[in-house]
Design a protein around this motif. Structure first.
Motif, mmCIF file in Angstrom:
data_model
loop_
_atom_site.group_PDB
_atom_site.id
_atom_site.type_symbol
_atom_site.label_atom_id
_atom_site.label_comp_id
_atom_site.label_asym_id
_atom_site.label_seq_id
_atom_site.Cartn_x
_atom_site.Cartn_y
_atom_site.Cartn_z
ATOM 1 N N MET A 1 -0.005 -20.137 7.571
ATOM 2 C CA MET A 1 -0.504 -19.210 8.574
ATOM 3 C C MET A 1 -1.364 -18.151 7.885
ATOM 4 N N ARG A 2 -2.590 -17.948 8.385
ATOM 5 C CA ARG A 2 -3.489 -16.989 7.759
ATOM 6 C C ARG A 2 -2.853 -15.595 7.781
ATOM 7 N N PHE A 3 -3.101 -14.822 6.761
ATOM 8 C CA PHE A 3 -2.599 -13.460 6.612
ATOM 9 C C PHE A 3 -1.110 -13.404 6.279
ATOM 10 N N VAL A 4 -0.436 -14.556 6.223
ATOM 11 C CA VAL A 4 0.949 -14.517 5.767
ATOM 12 C C VAL A 4 1.062 -15.379 4.524
ATOM 13 N N ASP A 5 0.768 -16.694 4.689
ATOM 14 C CA ASP A 5 0.934 -17.613 3.557
ATOM 15 C C ASP A 5 0.147 -17.163 2.329
ATOM 16 N N GLU A 6 -1.118 -16.789 2.554
ATOM 17 C CA GLU A 6 -1.943 -16.455 1.387
ATOM 18 C C GLU A 6 -1.473 -15.174 0.699
ATOM 19 N N PHE A 7 -0.759 -14.313 1.444
ATOM 20 C CA PHE A 7 -0.233 -13.086 0.834
ATOM 21 C C PHE A 7 1.181 -13.265 0.301
ATOM 22 N N ARG A 8 1.677 -14.539 0.397
ATOM 23 C CA ARG A 8 2.982 -14.840 -0.205
ATOM 24 C C ARG A 8 2.855 -15.982 -1.207
ATOM 25 N N ASP A 9 1.641 -16.277 -1.591
ATOM 26 C CA ASP A 9 1.377 -17.396 -2.504
ATOM 27 C C ASP A 9 2.009 -17.110 -3.871
ATOM 28 N N PRO A 10 2.986 -17.945 -4.327
ATOM 29 C CA PRO A 10 3.683 -17.652 -5.580
ATOM 30 C C PRO A 10 2.753 -17.536 -6.778
ATOM 31 N N GLU A 11 1.690 -18.368 -6.810
ATOM 32 C CA GLU A 11 0.797 -18.312 -7.968
ATOM 33 C C GLU A 11 0.056 -16.975 -8.024
ATOM 34 N N LEU A 12 -0.425 -16.529 -6.841
ATOM 35 C CA LEU A 12 -1.152 -15.252 -6.798
ATOM 36 C C LEU A 12 -0.214 -14.090 -7.113
ATOM 37 N N ILE A 13 1.021 -14.220 -6.646
ATOM 38 C CA ILE A 13 2.006 -13.157 -6.914
ATOM 39 C C ILE A 13 2.300 -13.082 -8.415
ATOM 40 N N THR A 14 2.425 -14.251 -9.053
ATOM 41 C CA THR A 14 2.661 -14.265 -10.504
ATOM 42 C C THR A 14 1.496 -13.617 -11.232
ATOM 43 N N ARG A 15 0.282 -13.963 -10.773
ATOM 44 C CA ARG A 15 -0.901 -13.390 -11.448
ATOM 45 C C ARG A 15 -0.937 -11.872 -11.278
ATOM 46 N N ALA A 16 -0.615 -11.405 -10.056
ATOM 47 C CA ALA A 16 -0.645 -9.950 -9.808
ATOM 48 C C ALA A 16 0.422 -9.250 -10.648
ATOM 49 N N SER A 17 1.600 -9.871 -10.764
ATOM 50 C CA SER A 17 2.651 -9.189 -11.548
ATOM 51 C C SER A 17 2.295 -9.188 -13.039
ATOM 52 N N GLU A 18 1.595 -10.245 -13.498
ATOM 53 C CA GLU A 18 1.132 -10.245 -14.906
ATOM 54 C C GLU A 18 0.100 -9.137 -15.133
ATOM 55 N N GLU A 19 -0.765 -8.974 -14.133
ATOM 56 C CA GLU A 19 -1.792 -7.920 -14.238
ATOM 57 C C GLU A 19 -1.130 -6.536 -14.285
ATOM 58 N N ILE A 20 -0.068 -6.376 -13.498
ATOM 59 C CA ILE A 20 0.658 -5.087 -13.513
ATOM 60 C C ILE A 20 1.223 -4.844 -14.912
ATOM 61 N N ARG A 21 1.828 -5.871 -15.507
ATOM 62 C CA ARG A 21 2.398 -5.709 -16.858
ATOM 63 C C ARG A 21 1.317 -5.394 -17.887
ATOM 64 N N ARG A 22 0.136 -5.997 -17.684
ATOM 65 C CA ARG A 22 -0.951 -5.752 -18.621
ATOM 66 C C ARG A 22 -1.459 -4.305 -18.511
ATOM 67 N N LEU A 23 -1.506 -3.800 -17.253
ATOM 68 C CA LEU A 23 -2.081 -2.464 -17.029
ATOM 69 C C LEU A 23 -1.101 -1.332 -17.315
ATOM 70 N N ALA A 24 0.205 -1.598 -17.147
ATOM 71 C CA ALA A 24 1.190 -0.513 -17.295
ATOM 72 C C ALA A 24 1.310 -0.105 -18.756
ATOM 73 N N ASP A 25 1.074 1.159 -19.016
ATOM 74 C CA ASP A 25 1.181 1.696 -20.378
ATOM 75 C C ASP A 25 2.671 1.797 -20.736
ATOM 76 N N PRO A 26 3.137 1.053 -21.774
ATOM 77 C CA PRO A 26 4.576 1.048 -22.065
ATOM 78 C C PRO A 26 5.120 2.405 -22.511
ATOM 79 N N THR A 27 4.216 3.320 -22.858
ATOM 80 C CA THR A 27 4.697 4.656 -23.298
ATOM 81 C C THR A 27 4.856 5.604 -22.107
ATOM 82 N N ARG A 28 4.487 5.133 -20.899
ATOM 83 C CA ARG A 28 4.567 6.013 -19.713
ATOM 84 C C ARG A 28 5.659 5.545 -18.771
ATOM 85 N N HIS A 29 6.176 6.479 -17.990
ATOM 86 C CA HIS A 29 7.067 6.118 -16.884
ATOM 87 C C HIS A 29 6.331 6.485 -15.597
#
Ligand code: SF4
Length: 375
Positions: A1-29
């Motif tokens: 279903m448009r606007f649901v399935d594509e925003f729950r896509d496991p591959e895209l979610i994995t990529r976004a969470s990897e990007e978050i880990r890459r961007l988050a400065d480990p010295t900051r909270h």
């Protein structure tokens, strides 16, 4: 279903969470507040907290309209409705919210005529079908629901329906964010901006947060990928030392808001000088009242309002949870005296309440894990 399935896509979610880990400065909270109760619900429902690095802390904001309503307003509304010729109409999520003298459902059990409606227009229909009764719609919600109340009042006036009133508890989101930023015990790095409210008010009203407070705001949708993308956008701004308002939820939120909805709100409502918020106290110009031109349909003018003030039970820490100072499970009553079956505070009732969301997803999950480990 448009606007649901594509925003729950496991591959895209994995990529976004990897990007978050890459961007988050480990010295900051990082302390990021999701303002909207719908976001809090989605974060727990989809287990997003578990895929974020530990140095990204999500703080739950005051964007659940049922939760921020002081108990005294519920008692006032039910006192007005507790007359033989009156009908109290409200949305379903109000029904189990405790007032000092019980919830609307408990008042129903004591003989009060309490009805669940799906819209204010339904309450108006009840008034038309019951001309010998006076129907009061107990209106709650942020700018998201205020336009439908305004349209219903316009319709009542146009049709000359006099046995209908509104007890108005509509609140506005921006003064609440200001109150949180003014709170000395609150340190935040940025905001996941509310999605529903912004469909009406747009993104412009948040610009002062970036300009004056130096905090980025990203208006977000409610699917897992929406929220993760919003965190990516916030981290990019924080990493570059920027503070801007961005719109992740462009498919629904127009930057300038919904002009037609804003117009009907302006026709019917004006700002109250001040209004009490549960947990946040009195905040100036933070709520709507009905204009003089609609005074005949204003329950607060037609009836005598007791103006009840009720303090929360001493051990309940709803205020601290609402301000984001405490996490739900840090309240002394959480999961013991206060559960969704026996709620003490409104945060445990509404589906957008952070205590209910935490209980239904995190707490039950930890119980299942503990039981499986013991078995
Ligand atoms: S657990 Fe209950 S009493 Fe404690 S903050 Fe949540 S709703 Fe309020």
């Amino acid at each position: 279903m448009r606007f649901v399935d594509e925003f729950r896509d496991p591959e895209l979610i994995t990529r976004a969470s990897e990007e978050i880990r890459r961007l988050a400065d480990p010295t900051r909270h990082y302390r990021i507040m999701e303002v909207c109760g719908g976001h809090t619900h989605a974060i727990y429902r989809f287990g997003l907290k578990d895929i974020l690095p530990e140095n990204i802390e999500l703080i739950h904001g005051p964007g659940c309209p049922v939760c921020v309503l002081p108990m005294g307003r519920i008692d006032d509304g039910l006192t007005i409705a507790h007359e033989p010729d009156r009908i109290f109409a409200a949305f379903g999520d109000m029904m189990r919210v405790p007032g000092a003298k019980g919830s609307p459902l408990e008042h129903k059990a004591r003989g009060c005529d309490v009805r669940i409606v799906y819209s204010p227009a339904d309450a108006l229909e009840i008034a038309k079908k019951n001309p010998d009764k006076e129907v009061m719609f107990f209106a709650i919600g942020f700018e998201t629901t205020a336009p439908s109340t305004a349209l219903t009042l316009m319709s009542a006036k146009k049709q000359g329906i006099k046995n209908f009133t509104v007890f108005c508890n509509h609140v506005t989101i921006v003064p609440a964010i200001r109150a949180i930023l003014d709170s000395p015990d609150m340190r935040l790095d940025g905001f996941i901006g509310p999605g529903h409210v912004s469909t009406v008010i747009g993104c412009r009203p948040y610009e002062w947060i970036a300009r004056n407070e130096g905090k980025p705001v990203v208006t977000s949708g409610f699917e897992p990928l929406d929220l993760l993308q919003s965190i990516v956008m916030l981290l990019r701004q924080l990493g570059a030392g920027e503070a801007r308002v961005e719109n992740q939820y462009k498919r629904v939120v127009p930057w300038e808001g919904n002009r037609a909805a804003l117009k009907v709100m302006a026709e019917v409502f004006e700002l109250r000088p001040y209004f009490e918020w549960r947990g946040l106290g009195f905040i100036s110009q933070s709520a709507l009242r009905i204009r003089d031109t609609y005074a005949d349909w204003d329950a607060e003018r037609r009836y005598s309002v007791p103006e009840t003030r009720v303090a929360d039970p001493k051990s309940a820490q709803c205020g601290e949870v609402l301000k984001g100072v405490l996490k739900p499970a840090q309240c002394k009553l959480f999961g013991k005296e206060c559960t969704p079956e026996h709620p003490i505070g409104a945060l445990m009732v509404s589906s957008e309440g952070s205590c209910a969301a935490y209980y239904n997803y995190e707490h039950r999950k930890s119980l299942v894990t503990t039981i499986s480990a013991v078995a």
